[in-house]
Scaffold this active site. Structure first.
Site, PDB file in Angstrom:
ATOM      1  N   HIS A   1       3.854   7.710   8.058  1.00 34.26           N
ATOM      2  CA  HIS A   1       3.104   7.501   6.812  1.00 34.26           C
ATOM      3  C   HIS A   1       1.761   8.202   6.779  1.00 34.26           C
ATOM      4  O   HIS A   1       1.154   8.320   5.730  1.00 34.26           O
ATOM      5  CB  HIS A   1       2.936   6.000   6.543  1.00 34.26           C
ATOM      6  CG  HIS A   1       1.705   5.380   7.140  1.00 34.26           C
ATOM      7  ND1 HIS A   1       1.421   5.439   8.479  1.00 34.26           N
ATOM      8  CD2 HIS A   1       0.692   4.683   6.579  1.00 34.26           C
ATOM      9  CE1 HIS A   1       0.282   4.799   8.717  1.00 34.26           C
ATOM     10  NE2 HIS A   1      -0.184   4.333   7.585  1.00 34.26           N
TER      11      HIS A   1
ATOM     12  N   LEU B   1      -8.245   8.942  -4.150  1.00 38.48           N
ATOM     13  CA  LEU B   1      -7.522   9.738  -5.163  1.00 38.48           C
ATOM     14  C   LEU B   1      -7.903  11.184  -4.883  1.00 38.48           C
ATOM     15  O   LEU B   1      -9.094  11.500  -4.802  1.00 38.48           O
ATOM     16  CB  LEU B   1      -7.952   9.322  -6.571  1.00 38.48           C
ATOM     17  CG  LEU B   1      -7.251  10.067  -7.718  1.00 38.48           C
ATOM     18  CD1 LEU B   1      -7.138   9.159  -8.939  1.00 38.48           C
ATOM     19  CD2 LEU B   1      -7.977  11.348  -8.116  1.00 38.48           C
ATOM     20  N   GLU B   2      -6.912  12.016  -4.687  1.00 38.88           N
ATOM     21  CA  GLU B   2      -7.194  13.417  -4.363  1.00 38.88           C
ATOM     22  C   GLU B   2      -6.494  14.359  -5.321  1.00 38.88           C
ATOM     23  O   GLU B   2      -5.301  14.187  -5.612  1.00 38.88           O
ATOM     24  CB  GLU B   2      -6.726  13.754  -2.937  1.00 38.88           C
ATOM     25  CG  GLU B   2      -7.753  13.461  -1.875  1.00 38.88           C
ATOM     26  CD  GLU B   2      -7.381  14.013  -0.503  1.00 38.88           C
ATOM     27  OE1 GLU B   2      -8.169  13.799   0.420  1.00 38.88           O
ATOM     28  OE2 GLU B   2      -6.321  14.652  -0.349  1.00 38.88           O
TER      29      GLU B   2
ATOM     30  N   ASN C   1      -9.616   3.572   3.653  1.00 41.26           N
ATOM     31  CA  ASN C   1      -8.927   4.871   3.656  1.00 41.26           C
ATOM     32  C   ASN C   1      -8.205   5.147   2.333  1.00 41.26           C
ATOM     33  O   ASN C   1      -7.357   6.028   2.258  1.00 41.26           O
ATOM     34  CB  ASN C   1      -7.945   4.960   4.835  1.00 41.26           C
ATOM     35  CG  ASN C   1      -6.833   3.932   4.744  1.00 41.26           C
ATOM     36  OD1 ASN C   1      -6.813   3.101   3.837  1.00 41.26           O
ATOM     37  ND2 ASN C   1      -5.909   3.979   5.684  1.00 41.26           N
ATOM     38  N   HIS C   2      -8.540   4.410   1.304  1.00 41.25           N
ATOM     39  CA  HIS C   2      -7.902   4.637   0.005  1.00 41.25           C
ATOM     40  C   HIS C   2      -8.617   5.760  -0.751  1.00 41.25           C
ATOM     41  O   HIS C   2      -9.824   5.923  -0.643  1.00 41.25           O
ATOM     42  CB  HIS C   2      -7.894   3.344  -0.818  1.00 41.25           C
ATOM     43  CG  HIS C   2      -7.021   2.296  -0.201  1.00 41.25           C
ATOM     44  ND1 HIS C   2      -7.180   0.957  -0.418  1.00 41.25           N
ATOM     45  CD2 HIS C   2      -5.983   2.410   0.655  1.00 41.25           C
ATOM     46  CE1 HIS C   2      -6.273   0.281   0.271  1.00 41.25           C
ATOM     47  NE2 HIS C   2      -5.532   1.152   0.935  1.00 41.25           N
TER      48      HIS C   2
ATOM     49  N   CYS D   1       0.875  -1.169   0.000  1.00 39.42           N
ATOM     50  CA  CYS D   1       0.000   0.000   0.000  1.00 39.42           C
ATOM     51  C   CYS D   1       0.914   1.220   0.000  1.00 39.42           C
ATOM     52  O   CYS D   1       1.952   1.226   0.668  1.00 39.42           O
ATOM     53  CB  CYS D   1      -0.868   0.000   1.250  1.00 39.42           C
ATOM     54  SG  CYS D   1      -2.004   1.389   1.321  1.00 39.42           S
TER      55      CYS D   1
ATOM     56  N   GLY E   1      -3.315   8.448  11.184  1.00 39.07           N
ATOM     57  CA  GLY E   1      -3.833   7.465  12.142  1.00 39.07           C
ATOM     58  C   GLY E   1      -5.198   7.900  12.632  1.00 39.07           C
ATOM     59  O   GLY E   1      -5.495   9.101  12.735  1.00 39.07           O
TER      60      GLY E   1
ATOM     61  N   MET F   1      -9.511  13.477   4.258  1.00 36.00           N
ATOM     62  CA  MET F   1      -9.981  14.213   3.077  1.00 36.00           C
ATOM     63  C   MET F   1     -10.279  15.690   3.326  1.00 36.00           C
ATOM     64  O   MET F   1     -10.343  16.444   2.380  1.00 36.00           O
ATOM     65  CB  MET F   1     -11.194  13.517   2.475  1.00 36.00           C
ATOM     66  CG  MET F   1     -12.361  13.370   3.392  1.00 36.00           C
ATOM     67  SD  MET F   1     -13.569  12.262   2.645  1.00 36.00           S
ATOM     68  CE  MET F   1     -14.587  11.927   4.056  1.00 36.00           C
TER      69      MET F   1
END
Lengths: 478, 144
Positions: free
Chosen positions: A401, A207-208, A204-205, A98, A404, A378
């Site tokens: 990363h 595309l922004e 939590n995936h 990921c 959380g 987001m």
């Protein structure tokens, strides 16, 4: 978290000396505030990791550490294969490789200021990027092509016209992880992936589309091709069903086989196998195949993204800044007490952060250090950092990363309605597109911790340097 | 904790920092496993919104009860993903550490089911299968 077992070594460095079964100390990087907010399970899990055979130097936890399975999320641990070191499926995670890919667009905020343009882009991305539970793309791989993908990674995707050759130099391992073996991947894992190439997934995936709102370091910003007001795109996803199935199967196999290897686990969730064992080698080959799957997946998503921009904003030029994974185990050379050693570095929810001059960095970043891509939630910020000289000694060249979670999914779904979250964000200029309002509620911005505190602690600890801060403009939620 | 019912059989979710804990309680081991699967589906959508129109058979075997629970939940995850279905009815039979089950459900309808998240796999974290106070409890954390 109770801080009494810790020695405070510095403002952002905390150490647990080896006691009991621990073979090495545990070292956590965080401010006192972040430490106090951490789950007690982080202490339990990081000390358990420190007790595993063949661990080198220390078990590390990044500022965003939280309760994982076996390893804490935000955990880093290196193992020496020549000292009975192990590899752990839980130390990599179910979503193998990921990661985050960040793309430059050549556009500035002015291009998206007319609301109809931004809305058209949001709608077109939502239509063009398969996202959410059960989403599939039109791509179906034959058994032969599946195996080619598992050994070829993003390079395989580019060879099939899903991308540009120049993309590959901006992906870890040049987009292709060596040592993969499709024969180590079960038919169930391949079946699970059959309709999932070029899909974002869920949870939590995302595309922004994001705007660069602050540069912390002009020189690094220039080196990364970033300026305030620039529009960029981030993709966060992984190896989809294939990686999940590999994680599932090897976690089970390692838990059952550990006693036969004389490995006494404080908890079965720490399931691992000696690197030198047939099971350890088979997992390595399967995990590396999943890494290729993840890189190929993000490459195909990039192709879909380019098609959308070509239709809506043809003046855009979509170039890859970098693609970095944060759930991996990689064979790397590291200096330990003045000696170069071949180690297998687990990063579970931790980002590799190579320093300037590292030989494995693409030429473009050799002088400045590796881009380290940190996702927020987001409604909040994301960050771009850069690798520093200090992180090699401090954390085997690793950084945080993400933010959380601050609360569970159930709590978030009870507290917010997805429709209200979407409406509230739209009022702030952030357009969210998702197939599930409940999914949006569970991913509400306030369900996550403040990523800025994590990034500041990462920077203060010398694990990476801050380069840029990004705000979302359009978000396609998985 | 989120609870569907106070009396047995029941399911609930327990908190985990990143993922979600699923727990089933029942008067028998099989009932607790069925409830744990309901909790798994409840992480995705409201199980009451899933109509049992089609059935699917599942068989698992494991060296012990805890691993059987993990295998069972992973089998449900696999069937949901491969068939693009959701399930709401679990008819489970367990003999020793062998399980056979019939799952009842329907094709996933994103508009109607509003699926929040797709489970990746059942973990060995907070894994427990035990008899407590006359009820069987079956639980673990599921990675989403």
């Amino acid at each position: 978290m109770d801080l009494s077992p810790f020695e405070r070594v510095g403002d952002t460095v905390w150490r647990i000396p080896p006691v009991g079964a621990m073979r090495v100390p545990a070292v956590l990087y965080a401010t006192e505030g972040l430490m106090r907010d951490m789950d007690d399970k982080v202490f339990e899990q990081i000390t358990n990791v420190a007790s595993l055979p063949g661990i080198v130097k220390a078990a590390y936890a990044m500022p965003d550490a939280h309760w994982g399975y076996g390893f804490p999320i935000g955990g880093v641990a290196a193992f020496d294969p020549d000292e009975e070191g192990v590899i752990s499926a839980g130390g990599v995670g179910f979503d193998i490789s990921c990661g985050v890919r960040l793309l430059l667009t050549g556009l500035t905020r002015a291009a998206l200021e007319p609301l109809p343009v931004k809305e058209r882009l949001a709608d077109a991305l939502f239509a063009g990027i398969p996202a959410g539970v059960g989403s599939q793309s039109a791509i179906r791989l034959s058994a032969k092509e599946m195996d080619a993908m598992l050994t070829g990674g993003a390079a395989w995707a580019v060879a099939r016209s899903w991308g540009e050759p120049a993309d590959l130099a901006r992906i870890e391992e040049g987009g292709r992880m060596g040592g993969a073996d499709p024969a180590a991947v079960s038919s169930r894992a391949k079946e699970r992936q059959r309709g999932q190439m070029g899909t974002l997934g869920s949870g939590n995936h995302y595309l922004e589309v994001q705007e660069v709102v602050e540069l912390f370091d002009d020189s690094l910003g220039r080196a990364f091709g970033l300026a305030v007001g620039d529009i960029v795109v981030s993709i966060h996803c992984g190896s989809r069903g294939l990686g999940h199935q590999i994680g599932t199967e090897f976690l089970r196999a390692m838990a059952l086989e550990a006693p036969a290897h004389g490995i006494r686990l404080p908890d079965r969730e720490l399931a691992c196998a000696p690197l030198a064992s047939p099971l350890g080698q088979r997992y390595l080959a399967a995990m590396r195949s999943a890494m290729n799957c993840a890189m190929a997946n993000r490459q195909i998503l990039t192709h879909f993204l380019r098609q959308v921009f070509r239709d809506i904003l043809p003046e855009a030029r979509i170039d890859l800044l970098y693609d970095v994974s944060h759930n991996t185990c990689k064979e790397e050379r590291h200096d330990v007490d003045g000696k170069s050693r071949r180690l297998f570095v687990h990063r579970k929810g931790a980002t590799r952060a190579f320093s300037p001059g590292h030989p494995d960095l693409p030429e473009a970043f050799r002088a400045v250090g590796q881009p380290v891509l940190i996702g927020g939630s987001m409604g909040t910020f994301s960050y771009i950092l850069a690798g520093t000289f200090g992180s090699e000694v401090k954390s085997f060249s690793s950084a945080c990363h993400g933010a959380g979670r601050a609360m569970s999914r159930s709590q978030a779904a009870k507290r917010w309605r997805g429709q209200d979250v979407v409406r509230g964000l739209a009022a702030r200029g952030i357009l969210v597109r998702s197939a599930s309002f409940r999914g949006v509620a569970e991913e509400a911005p306030k369900a996550y911790k403040e990523v800025g505190a994590v990034v500041d602690a990462t920077s203060a600890a010398g694990l990476a340097r801050k380069v840029a801060r990004l705000v979302p403009v359009v978000c396609v939620k998985g | 904790m989120e609870s569907a019912a106070a009396a047995a059989p029941s399911w609930q979710h327990f908190s985990h920092a990143a993922d979600i804990g699923v727990q089933g309680r029942g008067r028998s081991l099989a009932e607790a496993f069925a409830m744990a699967a309901t909790a798994l589906v409840a992480a995705i959508t409201d199980p009451a919104a899933v109509i049992s129109r089609q059935s699917v058979s599942v068989v698992c075997a494991a060296p012990d009860r805890e691993m059987l629970l993990v295998d069972w939940l992973n089998a449900v995850i696999y069937e949901m993903e491969m068939r693009q279905m959701l399930f709401s009815h679990f008819d489970v039979a367990i003999e020793g550490t062998r399980l056979s089950a019939t799952l009842g459900g329907e094709p996933l309808d994103p508009e109607r089911h509003q699926p929040a998240v797709g489970p990746k796999g059942a973990t060995l974290t907070a894994l427990k299968v035990a008899e407590e106070g006359g009820l069987w409890v079956a639980q673990c954390v599921v990675d989403v």
